[in-house]
Design a protein around this motif. Structure first.
Motif, PDB file in Angstrom:
ATOM      1  N   LEU A  27       0.836  -1.206   0.000  1.00  0.00           N
ATOM      2  CA  LEU A  27       0.000   0.000   0.000  1.00  0.00           C
ATOM      3  C   LEU A  27       0.872   1.259   0.000  1.00  0.00           C
ATOM      4  N   LEU A  28       2.022   1.205   0.664  1.00  0.00           N
ATOM      5  CA  LEU A  28       2.947   2.341   0.651  1.00  0.00           C
ATOM      6  C   LEU A  28       3.510   2.569  -0.744  1.00  0.00           C
ATOM      7  N   VAL A  29       3.814   1.486  -1.461  1.00  0.00           N
ATOM      8  CA  VAL A  29       4.305   1.613  -2.838  1.00  0.00           C
ATOM      9  C   VAL A  29       3.245   2.257  -3.711  1.00  0.00           C
ATOM     10  N   VAL A  30       1.984   1.881  -3.509  1.00  0.00           N
ATOM     11  CA  VAL A  30       0.874   2.471  -4.270  1.00  0.00           C
ATOM     12  C   VAL A  30       0.814   3.976  -4.033  1.00  0.00           C
ATOM     13  N   MET A  31       1.085   4.399  -2.782  1.00  0.00           N
ATOM     14  CA  MET A  31       1.066   5.820  -2.439  1.00  0.00           C
ATOM     15  C   MET A  31       2.324   6.552  -2.896  1.00  0.00           C
ATOM     16  N   MET A  32       3.398   5.828  -3.085  1.00  0.00           N
ATOM     17  CA  MET A  32       4.732   6.409  -3.167  1.00  0.00           C
ATOM     18  C   MET A  32       4.914   7.370  -4.332  1.00  0.00           C
TER      19      MET A  32
END
Length: 418
Positions: free
Chosen positions: A376-381
Motif C-alpha cells: 500500500l505504501l508503494v501504491v502511495m509512493m
C-alpha cells in the motif's frame, strides 16, 4: 494541428516510459542476481584462509547520539582482533563524541581502537577530508568505511573481505545497508522501500547486467594501495563515494556487490532533515558530472556510459516529470488540454502499474518486506514521496549554482541523528 502542450506531453511520455522500462529490466536482473547469491554457498570462516589486515575508518562529527552503539557493534564483528584496527575520526565535534569515545577506549583497552581528533584548522571540512585524515593513520592492507550511525552485522566484515580477496579485478566491494528506524513514521517507511529498491535495482541489477556498481557512503571495502595510488578521497566532493567510484574504474578495477555484508543505519525522521540530506546528494552528483563530463569527458568505458545515463536521467526524466505534472494540473483546471487522439489515462495507469511492479519485485528479495502494508505504501509512493524529489532537485541545482558563483567552500553538513 499539434499544440505546445502536445509536444511537451509526448516528450514526458517518452522519457518516463524509457526510464520505467529500463528500471524494470534492472529489477528483474537484480532478482536474478539475488537468486544466484542465495544459491551460492559461502563459508566465510573457512573461505578466508589468509586474513589480511583491515583498517576500519569511521568519520564522526557531533555523533554523541549514535557513536557508542556503532563502535560497539564494530568491535563485536567476527574477525581476528590482531588483524583489524578501528579508527574513529572525531572531526571537530562540539558535543560529547570525544568523551564517549575515550570512555569506550578505557573500558576496552585490549581492542585496537584509535581515536583521531581534529580541530577547526585540521578538520571540519567534510567527510572526504576526515577519511583522508584517517587514511594517514591506517596500517591495514584494506580500508573499510562505515558511517558513524552504522551497526554492521557480526559477519559482515568477513563477507566483504571474502569477496575482495577472491578476485584481483575488484578494487572495492560494497555491502548492503538496511534501515534500522524504518517503523518510526511514514517517511522512514518510504525511505526503507527506496533504499531496498535502489540496492537491488541499481546495484544488483547493474552488477548483473554491466558488472558496474558505485560506492555508497558506507559499508564498503577498498584496497589501500589503490586508494593511495589515486590520492585518496576528493576533499572538494560532497558525493565523495560516487567520485571515488569513477577513479577506481578509471584505474582498471571493478566494484563488486556482496549483499550478504549487511549494515544497519539510521535514516532521517523528519522531512526537514531528509530534504537537506537529499539536496546535498544532488549537489554532489552535479559536481561529479561537471568534473568528469565537462568540457570534455575525462573517463571512458562503462563508467562514461553510466555518467551519460545519469546526466540524461537527471535532465530528461526530471523535466519530463515536471512537464507531466504541469500538464496534468492544467488539464484539471481546464486551462489547456491535450489534443492528441487516444486514451492517455490508460497509458498513465500502465506506467503507474509498472512502477508498482518494479518496486514490488525489489521488496520480495528482503525477508518480511513484501507485505500488504508495504504494498500500500508503494501504491502511495509515486504520488507523494517521489514527487518530493522535484523540490529536492530544484533546491540542489539552485544551491550548487549559488555556491559556484560565490565560490563557497564545502563545509561538513552531517545528517541530524535521532
Amino acid at each position: 494541428m499539434l499544440k505546445t502542450v502536445d509536444y511537451f506531453f509526448m516528450y514526458s511520455l517518452f522519457a518516463i516510459w524509457i526510464l520505467l522500462l529500463f528500471n524494470a529490466w534492472l529489477s528483474f536482473a537484480g532478482y536474478s542476481f539475488f537468486q544466484e547469491t542465495e544459491e551460492k554457498k559461502i563459508d566465510v570462516v573457512r573461505g578466508i584462509t589468509n586474513h589480511p589486515t583491515i583498517s576500519i575508518l569511521v568519520p564522526a562529527h557531533n555523533e554523541e547520539k549514535v557513536i557508542e552503539r556503532s563502535v560497539m557493534a564494530m568491535l563485536k564483528m567476527d574477525y581476528p582482533k590482531s588483524k583489524r584496527e578501528l579508527i574513529v575520526i572525531n572531526d571537530n565535534s562540539e558535543d560529547n563524541t570525544g568523551a564517549i569515545l575515550e570512555n569506550i577506549k578505557s573500558r576496552y583497552p585490549f581492542e585496537n581502537l584509535k581515536i583521531i581528533t581534529t580541530d577547526s584548522i585540521t578538520g571540519g571540512r567534510g567527510k572526504a577530508n576526515a577519511l583522508n585524515t584517517g587514511l594517514q593513520h591506517a596500517n591495514g592492507d584494506y580500508i573499510v568505511v562505515y558511517d558513524a550511525d552504522n551497526t554492521p552485522e557480526v559477519m559482515s566484515l568477513r563477507y566483504l573481505v571474502y569477496e575482495i580477496t577472491n578476485s584481483k579485478e575488484y578494487g572495492a566491494v560494497i555491502g548492503k545497508f538496511r534501515t534500522r528506524n524504518k517503523d518510526t513514521n511514514l517517511l522512514t517507511r518510504f525511505i526503507n522501500i527506496e533504499t531496498l529498491s535502489f540496492q537491488w535495482m541499481i546495484q544488483g541489477g547493474r552488477w548483473k547486467r554491466f558488472r558496474l556498481c558505485l560506492l555508497p557512503g558506507t559499508n564498503f571495502i577498498v584496497r589501500k594501495d589503490l586508494l593511495e595510488q589515486i590520492g585518496g578521497w576528493d576533499s572538494k566532493a560532497i558525493a565523495e563515494d560516487t567520485e571515488l567510484s569513477i577513479r577506481i574504474y578509471m584505474n582498471g578495477y571493478k566494484i563488486a556487490f556482496m549483499p550478504k555484508a549487511v549494515s544497519w543505519e539510521q535514516e532521517p525522521e523528519t522531512l526537514r532533515v531528509w530534504f537537506k540530506q537529499r539536496t546535498r546528494w544532488v549537489k554532489g552528483n552535479i559536481y561529479v558530472l561537471s568534473k568528469y563530463l565537462f568540457p570534455l569527458p575525462k573517463c571512458s568505458g562503462s563508467i562514461l556510459i553510466d555518467l551519460y545515463y545519469r546526466l540524461l536521467e537527471s535532465c530528461l526524466f526530471f523535466f519530463a516529470v515536471i512537464s507531466s505534472d504541469i500538464i496534468f494540473i492544467l488539464g484539471l483546471l481546464n486551462i489547456s488540454k491535450i489534443s492528441l487522439p487516444g486514451n492517455f489515462i490508460i497509458i498513465w495507469m500502465l506506467a503507474y502499474i509498472l512502477f508498482i511492479l518494479e518496486i514490488s519485485i525489489n521488496l520480495t528479495m528482503e525477508k518480511g518486506e513484501y507485505n500488504l502494508s508495504n504494498f500500500l505504501l508503494v501504491v502511495m509512493m509515486y504520488l507523494t514521496y517521489c514527487q518530493c524529489w522535484i523540490a529536492v532537485c530544484l533546491s540542489g541545482i539552485y544551491s550548487y549554482i549559488k555556491d559556484s558563483i560565490f565560490k563557497r567552500e564545502h563545509i561538513w553538513y552531517k545528517t541530524e541523528r535521532f
